[in-house]
Design a protein around this motif. Structure first.
Motif, PDB file in Angstrom:
ATOM      1  N   CYS A 101      23.757  51.697  11.707  1.00 57.54           N
ATOM      2  CA  CYS A 101      23.635  50.633  12.712  1.00 57.54           C
ATOM      3  C   CYS A 101      24.916  49.820  12.815  1.00 57.54           C
ATOM      4  O   CYS A 101      25.341  49.436  13.909  1.00 57.54           O
ATOM      5  CB  CYS A 101      22.465  49.725  12.362  1.00 57.54           C
ATOM      6  SG  CYS A 101      20.847  50.527  12.435  1.00 57.54           S
ATOM      7  N   LYS A 102      25.537  49.547  11.692  1.00 57.36           N
ATOM      8  CA  LYS A 102      26.731  48.703  11.667  1.00 57.36           C
ATOM      9  C   LYS A 102      27.946  49.413  12.249  1.00 57.36           C
ATOM     10  O   LYS A 102      28.739  48.808  12.986  1.00 57.36           O
ATOM     11  CB  LYS A 102      26.995  48.269  10.228  1.00 57.36           C
ATOM     12  CG  LYS A 102      27.996  47.139  10.099  1.00 57.36           C
ATOM     13  CD  LYS A 102      28.065  46.647   8.658  1.00 57.36           C
ATOM     14  CE  LYS A 102      29.037  45.468   8.531  1.00 57.36           C
ATOM     15  NZ  LYS A 102      29.084  44.949   7.147  1.00 57.36           N
ATOM     16  N   GLY A 105      26.366  51.511  15.932  1.00 55.93           N
ATOM     17  CA  GLY A 105      25.627  50.732  16.914  1.00 55.93           C
ATOM     18  C   GLY A 105      24.303  51.334  17.331  1.00 55.93           C
ATOM     19  O   GLY A 105      23.760  50.973  18.380  1.00 55.93           O
ATOM     20  N   ALA A 125      19.885  44.055   5.195  1.00 55.36           N
ATOM     21  CA  ALA A 125      20.199  44.165   6.625  1.00 55.36           C
ATOM     22  C   ALA A 125      20.485  42.791   7.222  1.00 55.36           C
ATOM     23  O   ALA A 125      21.385  42.635   8.063  1.00 55.36           O
ATOM     24  CB  ALA A 125      19.038  44.835   7.359  1.00 55.36           C
ATOM     25  N   VAL A 130      22.716  43.052  10.713  1.00 48.63           N
ATOM     26  CA  VAL A 130      22.156  44.092  11.588  1.00 48.63           C
ATOM     27  C   VAL A 130      20.630  44.078  11.549  1.00 48.63           C
ATOM     28  O   VAL A 130      19.995  45.091  11.837  1.00 48.63           O
ATOM     29  CB  VAL A 130      22.686  45.488  11.199  1.00 48.63           C
ATOM     30  CG1 VAL A 130      24.157  45.609  11.514  1.00 48.63           C
ATOM     31  CG2 VAL A 130      22.413  45.771   9.721  1.00 48.63           C
ATOM     32  N   LEU A 133      18.866  45.345  14.632  1.00 49.81           N
ATOM     33  CA  LEU A 133      18.953  46.771  14.944  1.00 49.81           C
ATOM     34  C   LEU A 133      18.148  47.637  13.982  1.00 49.81           C
ATOM     35  O   LEU A 133      17.982  48.836  14.225  1.00 49.81           O
ATOM     36  CB  LEU A 133      20.418  47.231  14.906  1.00 49.81           C
ATOM     37  CG  LEU A 133      21.360  46.655  15.963  1.00 49.81           C
ATOM     38  CD1 LEU A 133      22.785  47.122  15.707  1.00 49.81           C
ATOM     39  CD2 LEU A 133      20.908  47.071  17.359  1.00 49.81           C
ATOM     40  N   THR A 134      17.664  47.055  12.907  1.00 52.33           N
ATOM     41  CA  THR A 134      17.008  47.845  11.864  1.00 52.33           C
ATOM     42  C   THR A 134      15.541  47.477  11.712  1.00 52.33           C
ATOM     43  O   THR A 134      15.132  46.348  11.983  1.00 52.33           O
ATOM     44  CB  THR A 134      17.707  47.646  10.507  1.00 52.33           C
ATOM     45  OG1 THR A 134      17.629  46.259  10.147  1.00 52.33           O
ATOM     46  CG2 THR A 134      19.150  48.077  10.564  1.00 52.33           C
TER      47      THR A 134
END
Length: 273
Positions: A101-102, A105, A125, A130, A133-134
């Motif tokens: 994710c980092k 993206g 996270a 992030v 996103l997680t």
């Protein structure tokens, strides 16, 4: 009446009281120590149980954190795909999902049976920025639905890979990618192999799945072609016949018959001359 008090040994009284106090203190200390020890044992059991429980399952999938090399190899494989949603089966401390994710993206989901690791992954996270996103969930990977994900990451053990492959075939779309670490899928040909030894990562895509299917089909086709060629070696038009075995046999049977008739005609003509 005598007003004199009985003789009393005050030193003995004070000594007896002090002994009683000391004995009481030792008793309460023993009770407290037993309580603390018992409580610590309960807490330790509760914390350790999720880490020990996988060893009692039919297929043991222990918590073994991914190395930095394995992490980089997984990210390299992900960059070769167009995946926008990734699920890590057995996500452990969440490092793979967080890194994906980092750095890429993508949206990431971690599936982990250990609730303490799930809590740690969520905290990590959030610290890495992030959290939006997680998603980390406490769930059994065999019961988790994979149909809405573009890529699946699995650090598996050899005993589970064949059964897992069946689950992947049943639930993933033909465009989804699979990234296997430590052990490959037994019945697919990878489109890419990244790294070596215990850091090896196998990338499977729709193309690699079709390649494996084509490989098996080609093997069957070549076998059938060799069989037809052997069965019709006396026929000059054998390569133009269809691949159907019965049709080829009928053609081969008819052709020698005409050949024999032509030969007999030729012999009669020569005798007439």
């Amino acid at each position: 009446m005598s007003n004199t008090l009985p003789n009393m040994n005050f030193d003995e009284m004070f000594k007896s009281s002090a002994d009683e106090v000391k004995s009481s203190k030792r008793w309460w200390f023993g009770i407290a120590l037993a309580g603390v020890t018992g409580g610590a044992a309960v807490v330790l059991s509760v914390v350790a149980a999720p880490f020990v429980a996988p060893a009692l399952r039919k297929v043991c999938l222990p918590y073994v954190p991914a190395s930095s090399t394995q992490l980089e190899n997984v990210l390299t494989a992900l960059r070769l795909t167009t995946a926008r949603s990734v699920v890590d089966l057995g996500s452990g401390d969440g490092r793979l999902v967080i890194a994906a994710c980092k750095q890429l993206g993508v949206g990431g989901v971690g599936v982990e049976l250990n609730p303490w690791l799930v809590l740690y992954s969520r905290l990590r996270a959030w610290r890495e920025g992030v959290a939006a996103l997680t998603t980390f969930t406490t769930s059994d990977l065999w019961k988790f639905d994979l149909r809405c994900y573009d890529a699946v990451i699995i650090f598996g053990v050899q005993q589970m890979m064949e059964k897992l492959e069946q689950k992947l075939d049943a639930e993933l779309s033909c465009t989804s990618a699979v990234i296997a670490c430590r052990f490959p899928l037994p019945n697919r040909l990878p489109s890419r192999t990244i790294g070596s030894g215990i850091d090896t990562v196998w990338l499977y895509t729709a193309h690699s799945h079709n390649t494996a299917h084509s490989h098996n089909t080609a093997g069957s086709h070549n076998t059938a072609h060799s069989h037809n060629t052997a069965g019709s070696h006396n026929t000059t038009d054998s390569h133009n016949t269809t691949d159907t075995h019965n049709t080829t046999d009928t053609h081969n049977t008819a052709h020698p018959h005409h050949t024999t008739d032509s030969h007999n005609t030729a012999d009669s003509s020569n005798k007439a001359s």
